[in-house]
Each structure stands twice: as C-alpha cells, then as structure tokens.
Motif scaffolding. Sequence first.
Motif, mmCIF file in Angstrom:
data_model
loop_
_atom_site.group_PDB
_atom_site.id
_atom_site.type_symbol
_atom_site.label_atom_id
_atom_site.label_comp_id
_atom_site.label_asym_id
_atom_site.label_seq_id
_atom_site.Cartn_x
_atom_site.Cartn_y
_atom_site.Cartn_z
ATOM 1 N N GLU A 315 -1.834 -55.891 -14.437
ATOM 2 C CA GLU A 315 -0.393 -56.024 -14.687
ATOM 3 C C GLU A 315 0.204 -57.191 -13.916
ATOM 4 O OE1 GLU A 315 1.232 -52.309 -13.554
ATOM 5 O OE2 GLU A 315 0.399 -51.192 -15.262
ATOM 6 N N ARG A 316 -0.388 -57.498 -12.750
ATOM 7 C CA ARG A 316 0.155 -58.547 -11.891
ATOM 8 C C ARG A 316 -0.552 -59.883 -12.080
ATOM 9 N NH1 ARG A 316 0.811 -53.776 -9.886
ATOM 10 N NH2 ARG A 316 2.374 -53.234 -8.312
ATOM 11 N N GLN A 317 -1.816 -59.824 -12.441
ATOM 12 C CA GLN A 317 -2.641 -61.041 -12.481
ATOM 13 C C GLN A 317 -3.628 -60.911 -13.637
ATOM 14 O OE1 GLN A 317 -5.487 -61.835 -9.194
ATOM 15 N NE2 GLN A 317 -4.139 -63.530 -8.652
ATOM 16 N N SER A 318 -3.151 -61.086 -14.838
ATOM 17 C CA SER A 318 -3.970 -60.822 -16.032
ATOM 18 C C SER A 318 -4.814 -62.037 -16.403
ATOM 19 C CB SER A 318 -3.070 -60.428 -17.205
ATOM 20 O OG SER A 318 -3.852 -60.010 -18.297
ATOM 21 N N THR A 319 -5.749 -62.394 -15.520
ATOM 22 C CA THR A 319 -6.665 -63.494 -15.802
ATOM 23 C C THR A 319 -7.884 -62.959 -16.545
ATOM 24 O OG1 THR A 319 -7.924 -63.207 -13.757
ATOM 25 C CG2 THR A 319 -5.939 -64.587 -13.643
ATOM 26 N N PRO A 320 -8.621 -63.824 -17.226
ATOM 27 C CA PRO A 320 -9.826 -63.355 -17.923
ATOM 28 C C PRO A 320 -10.822 -62.652 -17.006
ATOM 29 C CG PRO A 320 -9.235 -65.549 -18.682
ATOM 30 C CD PRO A 320 -8.332 -65.247 -17.529
ATOM 31 N N VAL A 321 -10.995 -63.149 -15.770
ATOM 32 C CA VAL A 321 -11.959 -62.531 -14.851
ATOM 33 C C VAL A 321 -11.482 -61.152 -14.415
ATOM 34 C CG1 VAL A 321 -13.063 -62.737 -12.597
ATOM 35 C CG2 VAL A 321 -12.883 -64.736 -14.069
#
Length: 407
Positions: A315-321
């Motif tokens: 929710e805060r950091q929706s990066t691919p990794v």
Amino acid sequence: MSDASRAVATAGQESFGRIVAALIRVTGDWTLAEDCAQDALALAVERWPRDGVPANPGGWLMTVARNRAVDVLRRADVERRKLRELALLADQETAPPGTGEEDVVDDRLRLIFTCCHPALALEARVALTLRTVCGVPTADIARAFLVTDSTMTRRLTRAKTKITQAGIPYRVPAGRALVERLPGVLAVLYLLFTRGYHADGEPAFADEAIRLARMVERLLPGQPEVSGLLALLLFQHSRRAARRDADGNLLTLDRQDRSRWDHAAVAEGLDVLSRAGQDGPYAVQAQIAACHATALSSAETDWTAIAGWYDRLAERQSTPVVRLNRAVAHGYAYGPAAGLALLSEARAGGALDGYPPALAVEAELTARRGDRARAADLFRAAAAMSDGPTERRALTNRADELTVGLP
C-alpha cells in the motif's frame, strides 16, 4: 597482523570519515582532505610498529592530517583564516571529553548528506560514501562496481567536481528539508548493504552500511525510519554465517542452521525496532524480517503475519519487487495458487521481465503445486539469466534436486 597493524586498521575505520569531514569543513577541498587523511594512515603504518600505538590513535591521526593540510596550504599561500581554523582542530583533539563534540557530529552528518545529495547519480552517491565517509580504497569500490580503477577514479572525481561546481551545500538540512532528504540518505545505505549482502557481493560493504546506519540513528535521534532501516539490516545480517554450506553453496532460509545465526544481532534489532514505529517502508520491512528472525524453525514461521505486513508495504511502496515478495508470502500463507495469482499481477506490463528472482519464485511455487518438471525448467531458465556465479549455482542445484526420480 601485528598489534600495531590492527590498531592502524581500527583507528582508520573509526576516524577516517571524521578526519575527512573536519578537513572538508575547514578547507572546502575534498581531494586535499582525503589525501591528508590517507597520508596520516600511511605514517601510522610506518611509525606505530616502531614507536608504539599512541594513547589516542584517532587524535594522533587527526593531528598528522591537520599538520599535513597546514603544510600544503602554506605552500599554496592560502588565506590565513583557513590556517587558523585548522589550528582549532588541534584544540578539539586535546580538549576534555565532550568538548567540540557538536562540531564532530555536524561534520559527520554534513559529509553523509553531501555525499548522498540527490543531484548526484545513485551509484555515484554510493561510491562517494564508500570512499569519503568509510575510507574504502578506490580499487575495492571499482571491483564491487565491476569497473577499472581508473574508471572509478574518474567517477569519484566527477562527483566531487559536481559538488563544487553546483554549489551543493556542505550542511545537514533542517526542518522540512531534512524530512525530504533523509529517505535519499537511507536509500544509499540500503543499496550499500545489498551490495555487501548479495551472494557475490563485498561483505565489508554490509558491515559499513550497518556502522553508518548506527551512526545516523545516534546523531539523528527520533527519526523512526532510521531505526527501521538499522533494525532491518541487523536482522538480515544476523544470518550471514548460516547462508552457505561447507561447499560454499547458498542455503535458503528453510535449510539454514538457525543455531549459527547471530542472536545478539537479532536482539539488538528487536530493541531498535521498538523505536521504529510501524508506518514507514523500512519499519514494515523490519517487521517482516523480525518474523523470520524470531521463528524457532522454518515450520514455525508466521507466514500469515508476513503476508499481512507485505499487504501493508504494498500500500505504501507498490514496486514490482515488493509485489513479487508479497506473492511469495501469500504463496506460503495461503497456498501456491494464491501466490501464483499475485505473481501474475506483479508481472503485468512486463515489469519483472528479465528479472531472475521472478522466474525463481514461479519455479518454487510451481514445485509446491506438484509440477516438478516445469519447476526445474524454470529454475534453469532463471540460472541462465543470473549474473552471479553463486546464485546461478544455487538455482541449478535446485533444478537438479527437482529432477531426481523423474522419467
């Protein structure tokens, strides 16, 4: 190593960044500051075995470096004000404990924030931090970045030149500016750690990242994300001794001998985590790492809690990794089908194309569904895409395990 040699190495690690920072503050000359600090270490290597280790090794190095800077500036006929300010450094070294401590604190933070300025490319920030703050030899940095010594020397020179020409201020930002700049500093420390923690990385870099994170937490108390990052690094690093078998092969978490984990580091991580809160990305990642670090066995790992933390992190950091790791957590908490569904979402738009860990995750989830032959093919495909020999060997070994007994 002799006692004197060990003393030089220890004093250099503890004092190099402080000396460079102090000399930069006074002279404004990065190259002069580094050269004088290096000259002081060279002189210590020559004299301490003969004359004995001084009572205050850091003070001795500071005095020699300061005197060297004075000599250079005198020959260059530089203004007297800088010479007078350099003389004050001698007073700080001989003053009672605590005197001048604010200057030392400010110098270290100034140097870190300057090296990590967003005007510099991320890799330049990491390299400059290693060289200037940590005192890591240029040759070691070049080897870690897979470039020649001359190439790394030019990169460092360009970074320092940019700092001068762009007028990047040598100071710690305050107020809102500090809040805005701090994540960039923490990102550099995290990247520095990952370069050391990687299977084929430079282990000393991970140690340096933890040392700097401790320093920043001490010098900037009350910053939850600094504590979150430090806790995360401590939890990750606690497994270092157990990550390989006797032949040097990588071991996944479920195969590690947990008695070999550094439980003192885990305890320190839990203490630091209590100061981190639960909102920032590093704090959430530290909570995830704590779930692994405190599980008595692989079977007792609380994957449901880990999946919940990854939901919060996404929710805060929706990066691919992050989405990839969330798929892993859900795969263990709720079954491989759930994990594969989230993996498909994470791959949408080709975000993870060409990324070996994504193939390895698909392979492991596929194996857990029972299709060992396809899983082995996926592991081999991931190995073919991997750059590091240690990681490539681990993926190939996993593929071989899955094909045992297959037609």
